[in-house]
Structures are given as structure tokens and as C-alpha cells.
Design an enzyme around this catalytic site. Structure first.
Site, PDB file in Angstrom:
ATOM      1  N   ALA A  33      29.908  29.335  22.162  1.00 26.18           N
ATOM      2  CA  ALA A  33      28.838  28.137  21.765  1.00 26.18           C
ATOM      3  C   ALA A  33      29.628  27.034  21.460  1.00 26.18           C
ATOM      4  O   ALA A  33      30.696  27.050  22.004  1.00 26.18           O
ATOM      5  CB  ALA A  33      28.070  28.749  20.243  1.00 26.18           C
ATOM      6  N   ASN A  34      29.151  25.952  20.957  1.00 24.46           N
ATOM      7  CA  ASN A  34      29.800  24.645  20.570  1.00 24.46           C
ATOM      8  C   ASN A  34      29.278  24.123  19.383  1.00 24.46           C
ATOM      9  O   ASN A  34      28.269  24.896  18.658  1.00 24.46           O
ATOM     10  CB  ASN A  34      29.635  23.619  21.810  1.00 24.46           C
ATOM     11  N   ARG A  35      29.825  23.000  18.911  1.00 31.16           N
ATOM     12  CA  ARG A  35      29.674  22.778  17.458  1.00 31.16           C
ATOM     13  C   ARG A  35      28.374  21.805  17.294  1.00 31.16           C
ATOM     14  O   ARG A  35      28.277  21.158  16.256  1.00 31.16           O
ATOM     15  CB  ARG A  35      30.893  21.930  16.993  1.00 31.16           C
TER      16      ARG A  35
END
Ligand code: CTP
Ligand code: CA
Length: 218
Positions: A33-35
Site C-alpha cells: 500500500a502507500n500513505r
């Protein structure tokens, strides 16, 4: 039900917005995932609806309420996002705010076990570029807007993305500070004719100003 739009500047227009991260499974219990929080995209969807647009918001996994008057489609992966975007066409404008994962794990159907040996290696394959796909589509929206989160050479990289993906505008987001997941944004609006640098402002204000500009353009 819900609030009446603040104006009808975008009445009769269908606008597609993507927002949030994507989750790419590593196996049935893990993911990459990412932020991205989804806040900027959700604010833009809400601001467009307040100008009277019919808004389809294709969202990755986020913890945010749906803005009033917005039709939301939840997805997890980049491939699901690409399919949902294609299914939502035609649109008069599209604003691609999602932080789409660039890669997915090639094989993710069985749980990876520790089994005492070497750490596993993940084979990655590139995901479809949804913005570039719209840019090249015979059903390309009249106004196509991309985002670019950059930490250095912000305008240079974003300008190259505008041409490469056949977008009309790129909103270049300077993420060298605390922007990812934060409340304020420092952005440059890159168009065919040049670059405008906006003063640092909160994501709601970026959304309001961008929605007005979209209304001017449609
Ligand atoms: N984008 C997309 N689909 C992808 C990757 C990006 O639609 N698979 C869109 C984003 O929503 C954004 C724009 O393309 O509007 C730019 O995304 P960005 O990640 O900055 O560009 P990339 O081409 O992936 O380049 P980078 O190597 O800098 O990540
Ligand atoms: Ca990327």
C-alpha cells in the site's frame, strides 16, 4: 436527499474522480500500500458536487465519509480501479487524484509460509496507468486532470507527465514536507500554456479553487 448544491455552474456535467491508495495483495492476508489518505480527492469530489456536477468517485481503501451528493465506488487494486473508471465513462472531465500502486505482485493466491528457509522474493509486474489509458482513449474526457506527487524537480517531472499521459492539466504536489496524509498542500497547476504556483493552502481550499477552474474550463 442531502444539501442542495451551492451553485449550478457544473449542472449537467459528469465528472469522474479517483482517490486514495490502492492495495495490492501479496497473498490472501497481506498487501502492498502507500500513505495516501484520500483526503484531497474526496475534497475535490465534494467541491465539484457543490457546483452541481454529477460526480462519480472511484476510491481505494480509505477511512473517510462520502461527500454529500457524490456517487462512490469502492475498489482495492489498481486493476479494479481501472475497470471501475472505464465502466463510469463517458465523463466530461476526470480528475485522477488516486495514488495508484505502480506495481502489483504477480502471484498472490496462496499464503506465503515462513517454512524456516530464505525470505521470499516478490515478483512485481507493472499496473495499468489509468490516467494514460484515459489520455489515449477514444472516450477521453474533454478535460483530463492528473496529479503528481513529487519530492524534487517538482515542476519538471510534472510537466513531463502532462505530455506523456496526454493530460490537459497536472496538479503538481510538492510532497517533500508533510503533505502525504497531512492537511495542507503546496501545489503548482501545470497547463499547456504554463505553470501557476499557488500559495500553501489546506486541501479543502485547493479543492474549491480547482473545482472553480474546472467549471471555467467546461
Ligand atoms: N496514475 C494512474 N495510474 C497509475 C499510476 C498513476 O492513473 N498506474 C495517475 C495518478 O492518479 C496521477 C498521475 O497518474 O494522476 C501521476 O501519478 P504518479 O505516480 O505521479 O506518476 P507515475 O507515472 O506513476 O510516475 P512515478 O514514477 O513518479 O510514480
Ligand atoms: Ca506512481
Amino acid at each position: 436527499l442531502g444539501e442542495a448544491p451551492a451553485s449550478d455552474r457544473l449542472a449537467g456535467k459528469h465528472i469522474l474522480v479517483t482517490a486514495g491508495p490502492t492495495h495490492e495483495p501479496i497473498d490472501p492476508v497481506r498487501y502492498l500500500a502507500n500513505r495516501s489518505s484520500g483526503r484531497q480527492g474526496f475534497a475535490i469530489a465534494g467541491a465539484l458536487a457543490r457546483l452541481g456536477a454529477r460526480v462519480t468517485l472511484v476510491s481505494g481503501p480509505v477511512a473517510l465519509p462520502t461527500p454529500p451528493g457524490v456517487a462512490r465506488i469502492d475498489v482495492e487494486t489498481a486493476q479494479e480501479m481501472a475497470n471501475a473508471v472505464a465502466a463510469a465513462l463517458p465523463a466530461d472531465a476526470a480528475v485522477m487524484v488516486a495514488a495508484v500502486a505502480d506495481w502489483r505482485v504477480e502471484q498472490a493466491d496462496h499464503k506465503i509460509k515462513k517454512d524456516g528457509g530464505a525470505a521470499p522474493e516478490l515478483a512485481l509486474v507493472e499496473n495499468p496507468d489509468i490516467l494514460a489509458m484515459l489520455g489515449a482513449s477514444p472516450r477521453r474526457p474533454h478535460l483530463l486532470v492528473g496529479f503528481a506527487a513529487e519530492t524534487d524537480k517538482v515542476v519538471e517531472h510534472a510537466t513531463a507527465k502532462r505530455t506523456r499521459k496526454n493530460a490537459d492539466w497536472i496538479v503538481a504536489n510538492d510532497v517533500s514536507g508533510d503533505v502525504m496524509g497531512g492537511n495542507a498542500n503546496s501545489i503548482h497547476l501545470i497547463t499547456k500554456t504554463g505553470t501557476e504556483s499557488w500559495e500553501r493552502m489546506d486541501k479543502q481550499e485547493v479543492a474549491r479553487r480547482l473545482a472553480e477552474r474546472i467549471a471555467d474550463a467546461l
